[in-house]
Design a protein around this motif. Structure first.
Motif, PDB file in Angstrom:
ATOM      1  N   LYS A 167       0.817  -1.214   0.000  1.00  0.00           N
ATOM      2  CA  LYS A 167       0.000   0.000   0.000  1.00  0.00           C
ATOM      3  C   LYS A 167       0.853   1.268   0.000  1.00  0.00           C
ATOM      4  O   LYS A 167       0.364   2.354   0.299  1.00  0.00           O
ATOM      5  CB  LYS A 167      -0.916   0.001   1.223  1.00  0.00           C
ATOM      6  N   ILE A 168       2.124   1.109  -0.319  1.00  0.00           N
ATOM      7  CA  ILE A 168       3.035   2.251  -0.328  1.00  0.00           C
ATOM      8  C   ILE A 168       3.271   2.706  -1.764  1.00  0.00           C
ATOM      9  O   ILE A 168       3.636   1.902  -2.628  1.00  0.00           O
ATOM     10  CB  ILE A 168       4.364   1.892   0.349  1.00  0.00           C
ATOM     11  N   ASN A 169       3.040   3.991  -2.008  1.00  0.00           N
ATOM     12  CA  ASN A 169       3.262   4.582  -3.326  1.00  0.00           C
ATOM     13  C   ASN A 169       4.668   5.175  -3.373  1.00  0.00           C
ATOM     14  O   ASN A 169       4.954   6.156  -2.689  1.00  0.00           O
ATOM     15  CB  ASN A 169       2.223   5.673  -3.590  1.00  0.00           C
ATOM     16  N   LEU A 170       5.529   4.558  -4.160  1.00  0.00           N
ATOM     17  CA  LEU A 170       6.923   4.970  -4.239  1.00  0.00           C
ATOM     18  C   LEU A 170       7.139   5.968  -5.364  1.00  0.00           C
ATOM     19  O   LEU A 170       6.706   5.755  -6.496  1.00  0.00           O
ATOM     20  CB  LEU A 170       7.813   3.751  -4.451  1.00  0.00           C
ATOM     21  N   THR A 171       7.811   7.075  -5.038  1.00  0.00           N
ATOM     22  CA  THR A 171       8.254   8.035  -6.046  1.00  0.00           C
ATOM     23  C   THR A 171       9.768   8.173  -5.925  1.00  0.00           C
ATOM     24  O   THR A 171      10.286   8.382  -4.827  1.00  0.00           O
ATOM     25  CB  THR A 171       7.596   9.413  -5.842  1.00  0.00           C
TER      26      THR A 171
ATOM     27  N   ASN B 125      18.646   1.504   4.070  1.00  0.00           N
ATOM     28  CA  ASN B 125      18.129   1.253   5.419  1.00  0.00           C
ATOM     29  C   ASN B 125      17.190   2.361   5.867  1.00  0.00           C
ATOM     30  O   ASN B 125      16.202   2.108   6.566  1.00  0.00           O
ATOM     31  CB  ASN B 125      19.281   1.060   6.404  1.00  0.00           C
ATOM     32  N   LEU B 126      17.452   3.591   5.446  1.00  0.00           N
ATOM     33  CA  LEU B 126      16.524   4.685   5.730  1.00  0.00           C
ATOM     34  C   LEU B 126      15.192   4.445   5.022  1.00  0.00           C
ATOM     35  O   LEU B 126      14.122   4.697   5.583  1.00  0.00           O
ATOM     36  CB  LEU B 126      17.126   6.019   5.300  1.00  0.00           C
ATOM     37  N   ILE B 127      15.246   3.972   3.793  1.00  0.00           N
ATOM     38  CA  ILE B 127      14.027   3.665   3.046  1.00  0.00           C
ATOM     39  C   ILE B 127      13.238   2.555   3.737  1.00  0.00           C
ATOM     40  O   ILE B 127      12.006   2.629   3.860  1.00  0.00           O
ATOM     41  CB  ILE B 127      14.374   3.269   1.599  1.00  0.00           C
TER      42      ILE B 127
ATOM     43  N   LEU C 288       8.770   9.080  -0.787  1.00  0.00           N
ATOM     44  CA  LEU C 288       9.524   9.839  -1.786  1.00  0.00           C
ATOM     45  C   LEU C 288      11.013   9.714  -1.520  1.00  0.00           C
ATOM     46  O   LEU C 288      11.484  10.004  -0.417  1.00  0.00           O
ATOM     47  CB  LEU C 288       9.108  11.312  -1.745  1.00  0.00           C
ATOM     48  N   VAL C 289      11.755   9.271  -2.534  1.00  0.00           N
ATOM     49  CA  VAL C 289      13.207   9.128  -2.440  1.00  0.00           C
ATOM     50  C   VAL C 289      13.848  10.100  -3.425  1.00  0.00           C
ATOM     51  O   VAL C 289      13.515  10.108  -4.612  1.00  0.00           O
ATOM     52  CB  VAL C 289      13.655   7.689  -2.766  1.00  0.00           C
ATOM     53  N   GLU C 290      14.788  10.912  -2.920  1.00  0.00           N
ATOM     54  CA  GLU C 290      15.479  11.889  -3.762  1.00  0.00           C
ATOM     55  C   GLU C 290      16.986  11.753  -3.566  1.00  0.00           C
ATOM     56  O   GLU C 290      17.475  11.804  -2.443  1.00  0.00           O
ATOM     57  CB  GLU C 290      15.040  13.307  -3.409  1.00  0.00           C
TER      58      GLU C 290
ATOM     59  N   VAL D  19       8.242  10.538   3.975  1.00  0.00           N
ATOM     60  CA  VAL D  19       7.001   9.755   4.002  1.00  0.00           C
ATOM     61  C   VAL D  19       5.828  10.663   4.346  1.00  0.00           C
ATOM     62  O   VAL D  19       5.965  11.633   5.087  1.00  0.00           O
ATOM     63  CB  VAL D  19       7.065   8.587   5.018  1.00  0.00           C
ATOM     64  N   ARG D  20       4.673  10.298   3.800  1.00  0.00           N
ATOM     65  CA  ARG D  20       3.415  10.969   4.120  1.00  0.00           C
ATOM     66  C   ARG D  20       2.337   9.896   4.203  1.00  0.00           C
ATOM     67  O   ARG D  20       2.222   9.059   3.300  1.00  0.00           O
ATOM     68  CB  ARG D  20       3.037  11.998   3.059  1.00  0.00           C
ATOM     69  N   GLY D  21       1.546   9.929   5.266  1.00  0.00           N
ATOM     70  CA  GLY D  21       0.496   8.929   5.427  1.00  0.00           C
ATOM     71  C   GLY D  21      -0.476   9.299   6.520  1.00  0.00           C
ATOM     72  O   GLY D  21      -0.194  10.160   7.361  1.00  0.00           O
TER      73      GLY D  21
END
Length: 212
Positions: free
Chosen positions: A93-97, A115-117, A131-133, A147-149
């Motif tokens: 249920k996680i939307n990855l960008t 590991n942070l992810i 969101l990964v940048e 993260v937002r949830g």
């Protein structure tokens, strides 16, 4: 904590995350051995395929995040990391960008980021956005995981381990990835930052100087 004790904690964490899909494969094979109904066998085969895919995806991710990432040099193609993260979250249920303008990443820095992810994704109890940048900032590279949830829970022990505020004797299997990330970051001469945006969002930040 010595290296053997920490290795045991990390192995415990790895086994905890793999036992469910591997157990599902074992149960499915046992059912196939006794089941004669073709429709039921087809359903079991579908579940076996799903469990095998989950197991493979997690192993690919943990190879880079926990292991030595054998087969790569001092730098790892960022596409390998993106593929591993996509595999980890493609059925949940996680939307990855994913945003990156970097082609290769230092192997240790990649370990910190992955590991942070992992820890950020675990905080999304009901799912949400991840969101990964990864951005070049010569002569370094900056990494941010946000993260937002609707419901986010980041354990105090995890946050404290990431920030170097947890004693070795307090590290458990659950917080072992955080301790690993903090330890590798220290070896790189950098730290991990934490920003709480609100009750439904936070970010991890880290960076490293590219010596090449």
């Amino acid at each position: 904590m010595n290296d053997i004790e920490f290795s045991a904690l990390l192995c415990s964490r790895l086994c905890h995350d793999l036992i469910s899909p591997v157990g599902a494969i074992a149960n499915g094979l046992e059912i196939l051995g006794d089941e004669e109904d073709e429709m039921m066998r087809a359903e079991v085969m579908t579940l076996l395929g799903q469990s095998a895919e989950v197991t493979s995806s997690r192993l690919k991710f943990y190879r880079l995040s926990f292991g030595a990432a054998g087969g790569f040099g001092e730098k790892v193609p960022i596409r390998e990391a993106e593929s591993a993260v996509n595999g980890l979250y493609n059925s949940g249920k996680i939307n990855l960008t994913w945003h990156s303008d970097v082609g290769l990443v230092n192997k240790d820095a990649l370990k910190v980021m992955l590991n942070l992810i992992l820890l950020a994704g675990e905080s999304l109890i009901r799912g949400g956005d991840l969101l990964v940048e990864i951005r070049e900032n010569n002569p370094g590279v900056e990494m941010t995981v946000t993260v937002r949830g609707d419901k986010i829970i980041l354990q105090d022990s995890t946050r404290q381990a990431l920030l170097g505020e947890l004693g070795d004797e307090q590290i458990e299997a659950k917080s072992a990835p955080a301790f690993l990330a903090a330890s590798v970051a220290a070896r790189l001469g950098t730290k991990i930052g934490f920003t709480q945006h609100n009750e439904q969002s936070f970010s991890f930040q880290t960076s490293y100087q590219d010596k090449e």
